[in-house]
Design a protein around this motif. Structure first.
Motif, PDB file in Angstrom:
ATOM      1  N   ARG A  22      12.981   4.763  -1.598  1.00 53.90           N
ATOM      2  CA  ARG A  22      13.045   6.079  -2.254  1.00 53.90           C
ATOM      3  C   ARG A  22      14.478   6.594  -2.182  1.00 53.90           C
ATOM      4  O   ARG A  22      15.003   6.887  -1.095  1.00 53.90           O
ATOM      5  CB  ARG A  22      12.101   7.047  -1.562  1.00 53.90           C
ATOM      6  N   TYR A  82      13.676   6.877   2.311  1.00 51.01           N
ATOM      7  CA  TYR A  82      12.691   6.124   3.087  1.00 51.01           C
ATOM      8  C   TYR A  82      12.364   4.802   2.402  1.00 51.01           C
ATOM      9  O   TYR A  82      12.585   4.625   1.200  1.00 51.01           O
ATOM     10  CB  TYR A  82      11.401   6.923   3.339  1.00 51.01           C
ATOM     11  N   LEU A 108       9.301   2.334   1.446  1.00 52.44           N
ATOM     12  CA  LEU A 108       7.869   2.450   1.184  1.00 52.44           C
ATOM     13  C   LEU A 108       7.218   1.082   1.273  1.00 52.44           C
ATOM     14  O   LEU A 108       7.713   0.108   0.698  1.00 52.44           O
ATOM     15  CB  LEU A 108       7.641   3.023  -0.219  1.00 52.44           C
ATOM     16  N   THR A 124       2.941   3.457   3.395  1.00 52.67           N
ATOM     17  CA  THR A 124       3.690   3.892   4.579  1.00 52.67           C
ATOM     18  C   THR A 124       5.120   4.254   4.181  1.00 52.67           C
ATOM     19  O   THR A 124       5.754   3.545   3.389  1.00 52.67           O
ATOM     20  CB  THR A 124       3.737   2.806   5.665  1.00 52.67           C
ATOM     21  N   LEU A 125       5.614   5.352   4.720  1.00 57.45           N
ATOM     22  CA  LEU A 125       6.981   5.806   4.483  1.00 57.45           C
ATOM     23  C   LEU A 125       7.737   5.705   5.802  1.00 57.45           C
ATOM     24  O   LEU A 125       7.357   6.367   6.782  1.00 57.45           O
ATOM     25  CB  LEU A 125       7.006   7.250   3.994  1.00 57.45           C
ATOM     26  N   THR A 126       8.755   4.858   5.863  1.00 59.04           N
ATOM     27  CA  THR A 126       9.593   4.733   7.058  1.00 59.04           C
ATOM     28  C   THR A 126      10.944   5.369   6.745  1.00 59.04           C
ATOM     29  O   THR A 126      11.677   4.891   5.873  1.00 59.04           O
ATOM     30  CB  THR A 126       9.780   3.254   7.448  1.00 59.04           C
ATOM     31  N   PHE A 127      11.266   6.432   7.444  1.00 63.77           N
ATOM     32  CA  PHE A 127      12.428   7.242   7.077  1.00 63.77           C
ATOM     33  C   PHE A 127      13.727   6.598   7.538  1.00 63.77           C
ATOM     34  O   PHE A 127      13.883   6.205   8.691  1.00 63.77           O
ATOM     35  CB  PHE A 127      12.269   8.662   7.610  1.00 63.77           C
ATOM     36  N   LEU A 170      11.188  17.097   2.732  1.00 62.97           N
ATOM     37  CA  LEU A 170      10.136  16.169   2.308  1.00 62.97           C
ATOM     38  C   LEU A 170       9.086  16.897   1.485  1.00 62.97           C
ATOM     39  O   LEU A 170       8.643  16.402   0.442  1.00 62.97           O
ATOM     40  CB  LEU A 170       9.484  15.524   3.532  1.00 62.97           C
ATOM     41  N   THR A 228       7.619   7.827  10.680  1.00 59.87           N
ATOM     42  CA  THR A 228       6.814   7.323   9.563  1.00 59.87           C
ATOM     43  C   THR A 228       5.808   8.366   9.099  1.00 59.87           C
ATOM     44  O   THR A 228       5.386   9.233   9.862  1.00 59.87           O
ATOM     45  CB  THR A 228       6.047   6.040   9.956  1.00 59.87           C
ATOM     46  N   ARG A 233       2.114   8.198   6.672  1.00 63.02           N
ATOM     47  CA  ARG A 233       1.143   7.217   6.185  1.00 63.02           C
ATOM     48  C   ARG A 233       0.082   7.916   5.355  1.00 63.02           C
ATOM     49  O   ARG A 233      -0.482   8.928   5.777  1.00 63.02           O
ATOM     50  CB  ARG A 233       0.513   6.493   7.376  1.00 63.02           C
ATOM     51  N   TYR A 286       4.082   6.331  -7.041  1.00 60.33           N
ATOM     52  CA  TYR A 286       4.622   5.097  -6.461  1.00 60.33           C
ATOM     53  C   TYR A 286       4.377   3.847  -7.316  1.00 60.33           C
ATOM     54  O   TYR A 286       5.091   2.856  -7.157  1.00 60.33           O
ATOM     55  CB  TYR A 286       4.045   4.887  -5.060  1.00 60.33           C
ATOM     56  N   VAL A 315      10.264   5.570  -6.669  1.00 63.96           N
ATOM     57  CA  VAL A 315      10.902   4.572  -5.808  1.00 63.96           C
ATOM     58  C   VAL A 315      11.517   3.456  -6.634  1.00 63.96           C
ATOM     59  O   VAL A 315      11.171   3.268  -7.797  1.00 63.96           O
ATOM     60  CB  VAL A 315       9.899   3.978  -4.779  1.00 63.96           C
TER      61      VAL A 315
END
Length: 224
Positions: free
Chosen positions: A56, A68, A70, A114-117, A126, A160, A162, A201, A208
């Protein structure tokens, strides 16, 4: 672990890390777990597999920042066999990406986003970003507000979020986890939210980068 593609040029690579298989998201270099567990009531012990990943981005003063990584997870048994083969439009290119994105978006299976920043941001940042995207996707304002009921004021790098999306039940289970491991999950019972998350998404107006290409590359390697 077997390679998922050449390591150079931003291609998929499967790695071993602390005895757990992980996959590198090509654009950010972020390592994502190759599998996760379905924590919902329909299958608490069900293993879900990473089928695609993306990044993203956001822009400020003409400079692109990575927000992040995804990951999208699904039960491979619930995906049609055709999804593990090259699309009718060919093995790559924009048309093939649209085809595989549409096929996944229209499939009724449960899936986890899942979003991992990749950087620290405020909870308000956000909320503002996702609120606009979900509003554009047609999600009602009250459903969006429920998503951010338990949003932390600050989201640290490595934290994260979710979204467990269950289209058949019309519910999204939302979890915001800190980088130190604390987490709180809560359900939002709105079919429109399921559809909206899919749209932002996997839809034509996706927020993204790289999801179509990653699905095309990853899915064939998962075929038994």
């Amino acid at each position: 672990a077997r390679p998922l593609g050449p390591g150079a040029g931003g291609r998929w690579v499967s790695l071993a890390m602390a005895a757990e298989d992980v996959v590198k998201e090509p654009l950010s270099g972020c390592l994502l777990p190759a599998t996760t567990r379905d924590g919902g009531p329909a299958g608490a012990e069900r293993k879900l597999t990473l089928v695609g990943a993306a990044m993203r981005p956001t822009r400020f003063a003409f400079i692109e920042f990575q927000v992040y990584a995804l990951g999208i997870y699904a039960d491979l048994k619930e995906l049609p066999a055709a999804m593990f083969k090259a699309p009718a439009s060919g093995g790559d290119g924009e048309a093939a990406e649209r085809e595989v994105l549409s096929a996944l978006a229209s499939n009724p299976c449960d899936r986890v986003f899942t979003l991992t920043f990749l950087r620290g941001i405020s909870g308000q940042q956000l909320s503002d970003g996702l609120t606009q995207s979900l509003t554009d996707a047609g999600v009602p304002a009250d459903a969006i507000a429920e998503v951010f009921t338990h949003l932390p004021p600050q989201i640290d790098k490595g934290s994260t979020a979710r979204f467990d999306v269950r289209p058949a039940a019309g519910v999204v289970e939302v979890t915001f986890a800190s980088a130190s491991g604390g987490a709180e999950a809560f359900p939002v019972h709105r079919k429109e939210l399921c559809e909206g998350i899919n749209e932002i998404y996997l839809g034509e107006g996706s927020i993204v980068k790289g999801m179509g290409a990653s699905l095309l590359e990853r899915l064939p390697t998962l075929c038994a």
